[in-house]
Design a protein around this motif. Structure first.
Motif, PDB file in Angstrom:
ATOM      1  N   ARG A  75       7.262  -7.290   0.912  1.00 40.44           N
ATOM      2  CA  ARG A  75       7.124  -6.803  -0.786  1.00 40.44           C
ATOM      3  C   ARG A  75       7.233  -4.917  -0.192  1.00 40.44           C
ATOM      4  N   ASP A  76       7.017  -4.611   0.709  1.00 41.57           N
ATOM      5  CA  ASP A  76       7.044  -2.783   0.531  1.00 41.57           C
ATOM      6  C   ASP A  76       7.780  -2.804   1.691  1.00 41.57           C
ATOM      7  N   ASP A 102      -0.396  -6.606  -4.473  1.00 44.86           N
ATOM      8  CA  ASP A 102      -0.247  -6.849  -3.104  1.00 44.86           C
ATOM      9  C   ASP A 102      -1.782  -5.734  -1.863  1.00 44.86           C
ATOM     10  N   ARG A 337       5.486   4.745  -6.900  1.00 42.92           N
ATOM     11  CA  ARG A 337       6.749   4.812  -7.121  1.00 42.92           C
ATOM     12  C   ARG A 337       7.549   5.467  -7.962  1.00 42.92           C
ATOM     13  N   TYR A 487       5.836  -0.937  -9.697  1.00 43.30           N
ATOM     14  CA  TYR A 487       4.483  -1.183  -8.712  1.00 43.30           C
ATOM     15  C   TYR A 487       4.063  -2.026  -8.697  1.00 43.30           C
ATOM     16  N   MET A 491      -0.584  -1.887  -4.495  1.00 43.38           N
ATOM     17  CA  MET A 491       0.801  -1.190  -3.300  1.00 43.38           C
ATOM     18  C   MET A 491       0.359  -0.064  -3.149  1.00 43.38           C
TER      19      MET A 491
END
Length: 562
Positions: A75-76, A102, A337, A487, A491
Motif C-alpha cells: 500500500r505504500d 496499515d 501525506r 492517509y 501509514m
C-alpha cells in the motif's frame, strides 16, 4: 540446555529493546534478549547495502509476486526489491482490519531500527502538559524536566546531528554538527524568518546520522549515500546493530536468542509479580520457559500490548494490565501525506554534492503561545528538502538522440517540497483487541484493529496544506501547489498508545516509571507507553524513557523492591 534464569529479560530488539539490553547489561545484570525473528548481523547481513538500482532485476520496484505476498506493505513505499526480506511475513503473521490500518512490521534482530527514518526530536514541555491543560485522555505522570537529562544521555550515545535553535516548541539537545542545508533551503529559511517576523522557522533536520566519527563505537561518519534503509555498513546511523547491541555484548552479560516468540508472561498470583516468560521457538515450535527478576517489554507498540493481553487471563479476562480498562485503547499515529511543493528560480548556477539522508524541518507553529487559536487541538510540523531535477525528469518526454543527451547534460530546475506530520489525539475507542477466531502460523490469536481519524485531524489537515502553500509563496517559491493523498492510520509507522502511562491505576496501564500497575516488575518502554503523541517523530522519546526506566529498575532491584 542454556541457562533458564536471568536477572532481566528484554522482549524485542528494536530501538527501545536495544537500549534496555545495553543499559541493564552495563549495570551488571545478566540479560536475555528475545527476538521473534531471525538474526541480522551488522555489516555481514546488509546484503543490499552496496547495490545500485541497476543491480536489481526490476530496478528496485516490487514485482507482482511480491505484491501478492505483501498485500499490506504494497500500500505504500516500503515494499521494494531492495528491502525484500526485511519486513514481517504477512502470510505467517496476519491481522484483522475492522477498519483499515496499515501495520508495517520488522521481525528480526534490530527491528525497524534498521529501516527507520532517523528523524529525532524531543517532545517539548508543552507536549507533556497538553492532555492536562486541554482535558484530553489522562495527564502524563511525568514532565519534560523528568526526561530532559535522559534525552541528553541517549543523544550523546546515539549521535544526533542538529543545530541548537533555541526554540521552546522544539527543545535543543546534545548535537553533533548538523547536516547542512543547501543553498535554496538557506534562502527559503531566511525569507520565512523575514516574512513571519521570526515566528516560523526552517531549520536543519535533526537526525540520528553521525557527522563525526565515533571510533569507540566503531562507527564512521555519514557517507551521504542515502541508503540507510538497506543497513549501513559504516555504522553511520543509529541502530541496534551499530550501537546498543555491541555495547551490550561487550559487557559479557548478554544472551541473544532470535526466533523466540513470547507467548505470555508467567504471572505469580501470590507475589503479584511476573516470574518469567513462555517462549515458542519459531523454527521448531517447541516451548520454553525463562525466568527473571524483571521483564522489559519492547516488542513494538502493538506486540507488547498483545503479550500483556495474552498473559494472566485467569486473573484478568483482558490480560495483565487490563484492570483499568485501558489496555489496547488510545491507538495513535502521525497523520501525513499532505503539504505543498513548488519551483525555485535564481539558483541555476548552484548545485550540491552527495545524497544527504535528511533535509529541513519546520517546527510546530499552530496552537502555541502567540498563535491565534485554531478550530482543532494540537499541531503539526513539516519535513522537506530542496533539490534539482535529475535525469528522470526526461522520462515523460519523447526526446531521442542528441536532443535527449543535451537536455540531460545539465541539472533540472530547483524544486522544494514540504510534507506535514500532524498529531492524532488519544481517543479511547481507537483500539486493538485479541481476535481468537484468527490465528497465526504458530496457532496464536491475532490482533484486530478498530482505528480511525476524527474531525480534529481532518480540520488540522486543512491548515497542514494551506499553511505550506502560504509559506512557500511567502518565500518566493514559484508554481506552488498543495497536495493531499489518502492517509490511513498506521501509514506514519509511528504507532503509539495501547498501554499508556498515567497517575492512577484506575485510568492507566503504567505508572510514571513505566511499570505495569498490576505487576511492578514489568516495564513497558516502547511506543505502547505513550500517553499522547506530539507531532514529532517519537523514537528519541522511547530511547530516553527506556534508559530512565532501566536506571530506576536496577535501583529498585538493589533495594529489594522488585
Amino acid at each position: 540446555m542454556a541457562d533458564m534464569h536471568y536477572d532481566a529479560i528484554v522482549v524485542g530488539s528494536g530501538i527501545s529493546g536495544g537500549w534496555a539490553a545495553k543499559e541493564l547489561t552495563e549495570k551488571g545484570l545478566k540479560v536475555l534478549l528475545l527476538e521473534r525473528g531471525r538474526n541480522i548481523e551488522h555489516v555481514k547481513d546488509y546484503v543490499n547495502a552496496q547495490k545500485e538500482a541497476w543491480d536489481y532485476p526490476h530496478r528496485g520496484r516490487p514485482t507482482n509476486a511480491m505484491k501478492d505476498e505483501f498485500p499490506v506493505l504494497r500500500r505504500d513505499y516500503p515494499l521494494s526489491e531492495s528491502t525484500y526480506g526485511m519486513w514481517a511475513n504477512e502470510q505467517e503473521n496476519p491481522y484483522v482490519e475492522e477498519k483499515r490500518f496499515d501495520w508495517f512490521r520488522g521481525y528480526h534482530v534490530g527491528g525497524r531500527s534498521l529501516m527507520w527514518g532517523r528523524q529525532t526530536y524531543r517532545h517539548s514541555a508543552m507536549d507533556f502538559e497538553a492532555n492536562a491543560r486541554e482535558g484530553i485522555a489522562v495527564d502524563w505522570p511525568i514532565r519534560y524536566e523528568d526526561v530532559a537529562p535522559w534525552y541528553d544521555y541517549v543523544e550523546r550515545f546515539a549521535g544526533i546531528s542538529g543545530n541548537r535553535d533555541g526554540l521552546d516548541v522544539l527543545p535543543d539537545g546534545e548535537f553533533l554538527p548538523p547536516i547542512p542545508l543547501n543553498v535554496v533551503e538557506k534562502d527559503v529559511a531566511a525569507r520565512l524568518q523575514q516574512a513571519y517576523g521570526g515566528k516560523r522557522y526552517l531549520i536543519n533536520a535533526r537526525t540520528a546520522n553521525i557527522t563525526e566519527p565515533r571510533p569507540e563505537q566503531n562507527r564512521s561518519s555519514c557517507q551521504y549515500r542515502n541508503k540507510c534503509v538497506l543497513g549501513c555498513p559504516y555504522g553511520a546511523y543509529f541502530s541496534t546493530q551499530s550501537a546498543t547491541l555491541p555495547a551490550a555484548v561487550a559487557t559479557g552479560n548478554l544472551t541473544l536468542r532470535p526466533f523466540s516468540i513470547v507467548r505470555e508472561l508467567i504471572y505469580d498470583k501470590d507475589n503479584k509479580r511476573v516470574k518469567g516468560v513462555e517462549v515458542i521457538d519459531a523454527e521448531t515450535g517447541l516451548t520454553y520457559e525463562y525466568t527473571a527478576n524483571i521483564v522489559f517489554l519492547n516488542a513494538s507498540t502493538f506486540n507488547s500490548t498483545w503479550i500483556l493481553m495474552n498473559s494472566a487471563t485467569d486473573v484478568w479476562e483482558g490480560g495483565l494490565g487490563s484492570s483499568s480498562g485501558e489496555l489496547g485503547h488510545n491507538v495513535m499515529d502521525h497523520h501525513f501525506r499532505v503539504g505543498a511543493r513548488g519551483s525555485v528560480e535564481g539558483f541555476e548556477d548552484m548545485y550540491y554534492y552527495g545524497r544527504r539522508p535528511a533535509g529541513f524541518y519546520v517546527p510546530r507553529f499552530r496552537n502555541v503561545p502567540g498563535d491565534d487559536p485554531r478550530n482543532y487541538l494540537r499541531g503539526f510540523g513539516y519535513q522537506g528538502s530542496a533539490s534539482r531535477g535529475g535525469w528522470s525528469r526526461a522520462a515523460e518526454e519523447l526526446g531521442v538522440g542528441e536532443d535527449l543527451k543535451n537536455a540531460l547534460t545539465t541539472p533540472g530546475e530547483w524544486g522544494i517540497n514540504m510534507l506535514a506530520f500532524g498529531e492524532i489525539l488519544p481517543y479511547h475507542d481507537n483500539k486493538i483487541s485479541l481476535n481468537k477466531g484468527v490465528t497465526d502460523k504458530w496457532g496464536l490469536p491475532v490482533l484486530s484493529f478498530d482505528v480511525s481519524m476524527r474531525d480534529n485531524e481532518f480540520e488540522m489537515r486543512k491548515d497542514m496544506k494551506q499553511d505550506a502553500i502560504e509559506m512557500l509563496e511567502a518565500a518566493g517559491v514559484k508554481n506552488v501547489e498543495g497536495y493531499e493523498t489518502p492517509y490511513a492510520p498506521g501509514m506514519g509507522i509511528h504507532e503509539m498508545g495501547t498501554a499508556r502511562m498515567g497517575r492512577d491505576p484506575a485510568t492507566s496501564v503504567l505508572n510514571g516509571n513505566n511499570q505495569v500497575w498490576d505487576a511492578p516488575n514489568v516495564f513497558v518502554t516502547d511506543g505502547a507507553c505513550m500517553t499522547s503523541a506530539s507531532c514529532v517523530n517519537p523514537s528519541l522519546t522511547y530511547m530516553a524513557l527506556t534508559a530512565r526506566a532501566a536506571d530506576f529498575a536496577v535501583e529498585e532491584l538493589k533495594k529489594g523492591n522488585l
